[in-house]
Scaffold this motif. Structure first.
Motif, PDB file in Angstrom:
ATOM      1  N   MET A  75       0.826  -1.231   0.082  1.00  0.00           N
ATOM      2  CA  MET A  75       0.047   0.038   0.057  1.00  0.00           C
ATOM      3  C   MET A  75       0.858   1.235  -0.124  1.00  0.00           C
ATOM      4  O   MET A  75       0.511   2.220  -0.658  1.00  0.00           O
ATOM      5  N   TRP A  76       1.904   1.126   0.937  1.00  0.00           N
ATOM      6  CA  TRP A  76       2.889   2.348   0.970  1.00  0.00           C
ATOM      7  C   TRP A  76       3.525   2.695  -0.545  1.00  0.00           C
ATOM      8  O   TRP A  76       3.912   3.762  -1.042  1.00  0.00           O
ATOM      9  N   ILE A  77       4.110   1.463  -1.047  1.00  0.00           N
ATOM     10  CA  ILE A  77       4.740   1.575  -2.120  1.00  0.00           C
ATOM     11  C   ILE A  77       3.752   2.084  -3.485  1.00  0.00           C
ATOM     12  O   ILE A  77       4.015   3.046  -4.259  1.00  0.00           O
ATOM     13  N   LYS A  78       2.457   1.711  -3.381  1.00  0.00           N
ATOM     14  CA  LYS A  78       1.617   2.188  -4.349  1.00  0.00           C
ATOM     15  C   LYS A  78       1.180   3.581  -4.164  1.00  0.00           C
ATOM     16  O   LYS A  78       0.998   4.216  -5.265  1.00  0.00           O
ATOM     17  N   ARG A  79       1.223   3.959  -2.895  1.00  0.00           N
ATOM     18  CA  ARG A  79       0.955   5.450  -2.740  1.00  0.00           C
ATOM     19  C   ARG A  79       2.363   6.261  -3.122  1.00  0.00           C
ATOM     20  O   ARG A  79       1.911   7.336  -3.538  1.00  0.00           O
ATOM     21  N   ALA A  80       3.451   5.657  -3.130  1.00  0.00           N
ATOM     22  CA  ALA A  80       4.582   6.317  -3.721  1.00  0.00           C
ATOM     23  C   ALA A  80       4.662   6.478  -4.915  1.00  0.00           C
ATOM     24  O   ALA A  80       5.188   7.588  -5.668  1.00  0.00           O
ATOM     25  N   MET A  81       3.861   5.569  -5.457  1.00  0.00           N
ATOM     26  CA  MET A  81       4.008   5.565  -7.166  1.00  0.00           C
ATOM     27  C   MET A  81       2.674   6.345  -7.645  1.00  0.00           C
ATOM     28  O   MET A  81       2.847   6.810  -8.818  1.00  0.00           O
ATOM     29  N   ASP A  82       1.909   7.033  -6.978  1.00  0.00           N
ATOM     30  CA  ASP A  82       0.674   7.545  -7.186  1.00  0.00           C
ATOM     31  C   ASP A  82       1.123   9.206  -7.409  1.00  0.00           C
ATOM     32  O   ASP A  82       1.393   9.765  -6.265  1.00  0.00           O
ATOM     33  N   PRO A  83       1.391   9.575  -8.560  1.00  0.00           N
ATOM     34  CA  PRO A  83       1.470  11.260  -8.932  1.00  0.00           C
ATOM     35  C   PRO A  83       0.388  12.016  -8.016  1.00  0.00           C
ATOM     36  O   PRO A  83       1.051  13.229  -7.733  1.00  0.00           O
ATOM     37  N   GLU A  84      -0.563  11.680  -7.704  1.00  0.00           N
ATOM     38  CA  GLU A  84      -1.436  12.542  -7.035  1.00  0.00           C
ATOM     39  C   GLU A  84      -1.390  12.572  -5.662  1.00  0.00           C
ATOM     40  O   GLU A  84      -1.773  13.645  -4.926  1.00  0.00           O
ATOM     41  N   MET A  88       3.446  12.754   1.089  1.00  0.00           N
ATOM     42  CA  MET A  88       4.746  12.725   1.760  1.00  0.00           C
ATOM     43  C   MET A  88       5.701  12.528   0.517  1.00  0.00           C
ATOM     44  O   MET A  88       5.258  12.382  -0.777  1.00  0.00           O
ATOM     45  N   THR A  89       7.031  12.752   1.053  1.00  0.00           N
ATOM     46  CA  THR A  89       8.121  12.498  -0.386  1.00  0.00           C
ATOM     47  C   THR A  89       7.887  10.810  -0.631  1.00  0.00           C
ATOM     48  O   THR A  89       7.741   9.928   0.212  1.00  0.00           O
ATOM     49  N   ILE A  90       8.396  10.584  -1.769  1.00  0.00           N
ATOM     50  CA  ILE A  90       8.705   9.436  -2.134  1.00  0.00           C
ATOM     51  C   ILE A  90       9.504   8.491  -1.042  1.00  0.00           C
ATOM     52  O   ILE A  90       9.384   7.283  -0.795  1.00  0.00           O
ATOM     53  N   ASN A  91      10.506   9.167  -0.664  1.00  0.00           N
ATOM     54  CA  ASN A  91      11.509   8.474   0.625  1.00  0.00           C
ATOM     55  C   ASN A  91      10.883   8.270   1.532  1.00  0.00           C
ATOM     56  O   ASN A  91      10.871   7.364   2.241  1.00  0.00           O
ATOM     57  N   GLN A  92      10.004   9.083   1.886  1.00  0.00           N
ATOM     58  CA  GLN A  92       9.070   8.891   3.188  1.00  0.00           C
ATOM     59  C   GLN A  92       8.237   7.546   3.060  1.00  0.00           C
ATOM     60  O   GLN A  92       7.765   6.945   3.898  1.00  0.00           O
ATOM     61  N   PHE A  93       7.478   7.626   1.863  1.00  0.00           N
ATOM     62  CA  PHE A  93       6.655   6.320   1.453  1.00  0.00           C
ATOM     63  C   PHE A  93       7.629   5.258   1.537  1.00  0.00           C
ATOM     64  O   PHE A  93       6.921   4.270   2.152  1.00  0.00           O
TER      65      PHE A  93
END
Length: 102
Positions: A75-84, A88-93
């Motif tokens: 779920m966190w990785i998918k959120r990191a990949m979601d441009p919308e 948080m920053t990608i690193n935080q995700f």
């Protein structure tokens, strides 16, 4: 059989009796002499079964916990990949995903 049947342990006698006539004869002799208590053997096997079932339940619980952690990390990785999702920053995700897996 390379060793005499009378040198076998009770457990070995039980194991080899179906395939080795000397072990079967020794098992019969021990049962007749009542040097083997079939009830005690049954109790030991039942205790072993209870222990194995308990371990299996513990492993199933561990597996379930691991599956939950992997789902959370995904779920966190998918959120990191979601441009919308800019919460948080990608690193935080990615850190959140790693935290789930550790």
């Amino acid at each position: 059989m390379s060793i005499p049947a009378n040198a076998l342990s009770d457990e070995e006698c039980l194991h080899y009796a179906p395939i080795e006539p000397a072990a079967a004869a020794e098992l019969t002799r021990r049962l007749t002499a009542q040097s083997i208590d079939p009830r005690a053997e049954q109790d030991e096997l039942q205790e072993s079964m209870r222990r194995i079932e308990s371990e299996a339940e513990e492993l199933a619980d561990e597996l379930s916990d691991l599956q939950d952690s992997v789902e959370d990390a995904c779920m966190w990785i998918k959120r990191a990949m979601d441009p919308e999702d800019q919460s948080m920053t990608i690193n935080q995700f990615m850190q959140k995903a790693l935290d789930c897996l550790e």
